[in-house]
Design an enzyme around this catalytic site. Structure first.
Site: not given
Ligand code: FEO
Length: 386
Positions: A24, A191, A222, A80, A78, A82, A163, A144
């Site tokens: 994004h 990041y 990640h 989100e 989390h 992903d 994250d 976040h």
């Molecule tokens: Fe906040 Fe890797 O997602």
């Protein structure tokens, strides 16, 4: 596809997207991974999942170790997508699994997927017994998203950090002692600058809580897992979260007929004369997410745009909108640019810089093409301001 053992009975079962080039708006030139972890104990536990389109990859890695329908717990650190995108598919397979998450995690997962799954809500300090091992939860809201949490396995000294400490970096290697460490740190820095930067205070709280843990491995969601360079990444996070700046000026601009570029060049000379480290970044050639990485430790941000149709150039507007969201605190700024007759761009750049939280110390305008004398004057003015 195979799971990768990271400790006896604990496996990386994530997905790798070698071709991801935009997350994004953040340019991910080295791709990314979405790391999920499988713990085989009396209670079989999956920590996080992957993006929806990588669900089959994750499930095939899990299947190389156990039958995925036997999973008892899925920890969602989390919401989100992903990390939760493969959750619906996983819950269709592991029908009796309980999702372990915090209260805002449950709220977020229900709002995303509209499913009445079994949830067990945890808060900081709660413990989940898995058999020989256990997980202890620490809520890290706004690092976040509101739902972020991490979990720690004391028996193996693993922090599953989601994250935090991650990097967008696709690789076949899984550990920081297997991959060039400079690249891992470069991507961790990028990041932080593009995802975590607005949440320095929350990161400081997380680091304070982490001080009490004996950490032998940081299993991120990640990129690369930390096991050799843990003190370095903790120390870098402390430094980044402190919002420390150095004697560095980032000059970021776009130009129509090279007049704004000529001004940018003289502003650069002024900072060079004062001994500053310079980054000179034309927005046609530098991605806004790379500019943000440079801004992270910069004392000055100088932003230039000529006036186009009573406005700034779209490249500069996009950069300022992006930076405003990430809100680097306490930077000094200079707005500059050339114009033909209206000259609105410079005021607009200034007001966006102020909305981003910068202290604008100068606004420099130039009508049409600057002469040598006018450029000399710009350089002198900027030197005096510095
Ligand atoms: Fe906040 Fe890797 O997602």
């Amino acid at each position: 596809m195979k799971a990768v053992s990271i400790k006896e009975g604990i496996y990386w079962v994530g997905g790798i997207d070698w071709n991801l080039r935009s997350f994004h708006g953040y340019s991910t030139q080295r791709g990314s991974t979405y790391n999920a972890y499988l713990i085989v104990d009396e209670k079989i536990t999956l920590i996080d999942t992957v993006k929806g389109y990588l669900a089959d990859e994750m499930i095939s890695r899990i299947s190389s170790v156990i039958d995925p329908s036997s999973i008892d717990y899925i920890v969602s650190n989390h919401v989100e997508m992903d990390h939760s995108g493969a959750l619906p598919k996983m819950m269709e397979i592991a029908k009796n699994a309980t999702i372990i998450t915090c209260a805002s995690g449950e709220k977020g997962l229900r709002a995303h997927y509209k499913k009445d799954w079994n949830f067990k809500v945890v808060k900081s300090g709660d413990k989940l017994e898995l058999g020989k091992r256990s997980l202890e939860f620490l809520l890290t809201p706004m690092v976040h998203w509101p739902d972020n949490m991490v979990c720690y396995m004391p028996q193996e000294k693993i922090l599953f950090s989601n994250d935090s400490f991650g990097q967008h970096l696709a690789s076949s290697e899984r550990f920081d002692d297997e991959y060039p460490i400079d690249i891992v740190i470069e991507e961790a820095r990028k990041y932080y600058a593009n995802i975590v930067l607005p949440y320095g205070m929350q990161v400081q709280k997380e680091l304070e809580a982490a001080k009490g843990l004996d950490i032998g491995m940081i299993a991120t969601s990640h990129g690369i897992i930390w096991r050799k360079h843990i003190p370095e990444i903790l120390s870098l996070y402390a430094d980044w979260a402190s919002n420390r700046t150095s004697k560095k000026a980032v000059i970021v601009y776009d130009s129509m007929w090279k007049s704004t570029e000529a001004m940018a060049s003289r502003i650069k000379s002024a900072f060079e004369a004062k001994g500053y480290v310079i980054r000179f970044l034309h927005l046609e050639h530098n991605h806004i997410s790379d500019v943000m990485t440079e801004i992270m430790d910069a004392e000055y941000i100088c932003v230039g745009s000529p006036t186009l149709n009573n406005n700034m150039l779209p490249t500069v507007a996009a950069f300022l909108a992006y930076m405003k969201g990430l809100a680097p605190k306490g930077r000094k700024a200079i707005a500059f640019g050339s114009f033909g007759w209206g000259g609105q761009s410079i005021g607009l750049v200034k007001s966006e810089l102020e909305l981003a939280g910068c202290e604008v110390v100068a606004e420099i305008k130039q009508q049409f093409v600057p002469s040598t004398d006018e450029l000399d004057n710009i350089e002198k003015t900027v030197q005096e301001i510095i």
